[in-house]
Design a protein around this motif. Sequence first.
Motif, PDB file in Angstrom:
ATOM      1  N   ALA A   1     -26.182  48.480  32.088  1.00  0.00           N
ATOM      2  CA  ALA A   1     -25.474  49.307  31.467  1.00  0.00           C
ATOM      3  C   ALA A   1     -25.771  50.897  31.982  1.00  0.00           C
ATOM      4  CB  ALA A   1     -25.673  49.150  30.095  1.00  0.00           C
ATOM      5  N   THR A   2     -26.907  51.081  32.762  1.00  0.00           N
ATOM      6  CA  THR A   2     -27.283  52.445  33.069  1.00  0.00           C
ATOM      7  C   THR A   2     -27.410  52.614  34.518  1.00  0.00           C
ATOM      8  OG1 THR A   2     -29.516  51.532  32.955  1.00  0.00           O
ATOM      9  CG2 THR A   2     -29.005  52.660  30.976  1.00  0.00           C
ATOM     10  N   THR A   3     -26.884  51.547  35.328  1.00  0.00           N
ATOM     11  CA  THR A   3     -26.635  51.745  36.700  1.00  0.00           C
ATOM     12  C   THR A   3     -25.494  52.980  37.131  1.00  0.00           C
ATOM     13  OG1 THR A   3     -24.832  50.109  36.778  1.00  0.00           O
ATOM     14  CG2 THR A   3     -26.956  49.365  37.095  1.00  0.00           C
ATOM     15  N   VAL A   4     -25.768  53.368  38.231  1.00  0.00           N
ATOM     16  CA  VAL A   4     -24.770  54.597  38.443  1.00  0.00           C
ATOM     17  C   VAL A   4     -23.403  54.139  38.425  1.00  0.00           C
ATOM     18  CG1 VAL A   4     -24.366  56.193  40.282  1.00  0.00           C
ATOM     19  CG2 VAL A   4     -26.563  55.811  39.982  1.00  0.00           C
ATOM     20  N   ALA A   5     -22.942  53.075  38.919  1.00  0.00           N
ATOM     21  CA  ALA A   5     -21.653  52.609  38.989  1.00  0.00           C
ATOM     22  C   ALA A   5     -20.971  52.699  37.426  1.00  0.00           C
ATOM     23  CB  ALA A   5     -21.521  51.224  39.528  1.00  0.00           C
ATOM     24  N   THR A   6     -22.099  52.006  36.681  1.00  0.00           N
ATOM     25  CA  THR A   6     -21.630  51.859  35.088  1.00  0.00           C
ATOM     26  C   THR A   6     -21.464  53.303  34.386  1.00  0.00           C
ATOM     27  OG1 THR A   6     -22.831  49.669  34.917  1.00  0.00           O
ATOM     28  CG2 THR A   6     -22.299  50.728  32.830  1.00  0.00           C
ATOM     29  N   GLN A   7     -22.341  53.971  34.566  1.00  0.00           N
ATOM     30  CA  GLN A   7     -22.290  55.177  34.005  1.00  0.00           C
ATOM     31  C   GLN A   7     -20.984  56.138  34.429  1.00  0.00           C
ATOM     32  OE1 GLN A   7     -25.790  57.645  33.390  1.00  0.00           O
ATOM     33  NE2 GLN A   7     -27.177  56.039  34.193  1.00  0.00           N
ATOM     34  N   GLU A   8     -20.348  55.883  35.489  1.00  0.00           N
ATOM     35  CA  GLU A   8     -19.105  56.491  35.930  1.00  0.00           C
ATOM     36  C   GLU A   8     -18.190  56.465  34.987  1.00  0.00           C
ATOM     37  OE1 GLU A   8     -18.329  55.072  39.883  1.00  0.00           O
ATOM     38  OE2 GLU A   8     -19.789  56.151  40.769  1.00  0.00           O
ATOM     39  N   TYR A   9     -17.934  55.249  34.101  1.00  0.00           N
ATOM     40  CA  TYR A   9     -16.922  55.168  33.056  1.00  0.00           C
ATOM     41  C   TYR A   9     -17.498  55.650  31.617  1.00  0.00           C
ATOM     42  CZ  TYR A   9     -15.264  51.548  36.331  1.00  0.00           C
ATOM     43  OH  TYR A   9     -14.797  50.872  37.561  1.00  0.00           O
TER      44      TYR A   9
END
Length: 348
Positions: free
Chosen positions: A113-121
Amino acid sequence: MTQPATPAQHGGPDAGPPPAARADTPAGGAGPLRVLWARADVRTLSLLGVLAALVLIGGVTKPDEFLDTRNLQLVLTQSSIIGVVTVGMTFVIMSGGIDLSVGAIVALASVWATTVATQEYGFVGVLFTAVLVGVGCGLVNGVLIAYGGMVPFIATLSMLASARGLALQITGGKTQIVTIDGILKLGERDSYVLGVPPLVLVFAAVTVIGWLVLNRTTFGRRTVAVGGNAEAARLAGIDVRRQRLYLYLLSGLCCGIAAFLLIVLAGSGQNTNGNLYELDAIAAAIIGGTLLSGGRGTIVGSVLGVLIFTTITNIFALNNLQSDVQQIAKGAIIVAAVLVQRRTASTT
């Protein structure tokens, strides 16, 4: 003229727990429900007594530090994360199962949940991902155990190893920093409601919902029935396999929520998150009166068990006692709780 039998009498899908599993069946003029309530009250009062004694010890040994408002808020906040996991664990143990993977699921959910890709949302993306990963892992556990016929110990141990490995692969051993202001602000004192941290409010909500589900719904009664006697529950019309699947989904859901709370508290995701959560959750449930063999347990008791363990850890930390002493104390408490359970079972 005789009345036609109802589906419940035939053991149909709407049938309740078998007679042996019902707590309100009269016996000898005194309902077992009253006896169970009396025992529950004794256990609850005993746990409250232990907690009060710990607070007294903390107040005597470190009065200025332990009784400080911020320290008490810290104790409650730390209890919230493992407490949410313990609520799910209590349901699983009451059904006669076990879940050794909860700590690893929390770790996997927190780093995914804290990957860069996820945090974009944004905020919603992180929350949704944490919950989805937790439920997904619970689904795998449930399918393997309920429909694959695997022993819960083996299935969840496999999930523990797999989830830990995947969490390490995602992070590469590095800490993933959260950059979303909405999440970071939840961990600040400005977000407290009447002095209560938001994480504690979430824990309280999960506890209340868990108590209502266990004590006021068919799902809760079926959980107790499956843990008490799975074959009798099956003959009464309960789909035991589906019930077990739901229980591991519930455990995974609690892990996902706990992972999000941990992200809020730490402001990051790490593959080492949730270390030994499975042991703490199982220990808290046992201390709270949940039988490892299934069929009995209380949400209130489990929550008190969590508070007792967290308070012990806090007192030891304030008094600069080493972690190995903490572990020895926790182990002694677990042994004492199991011995009390065995003694109670032998006298009934």
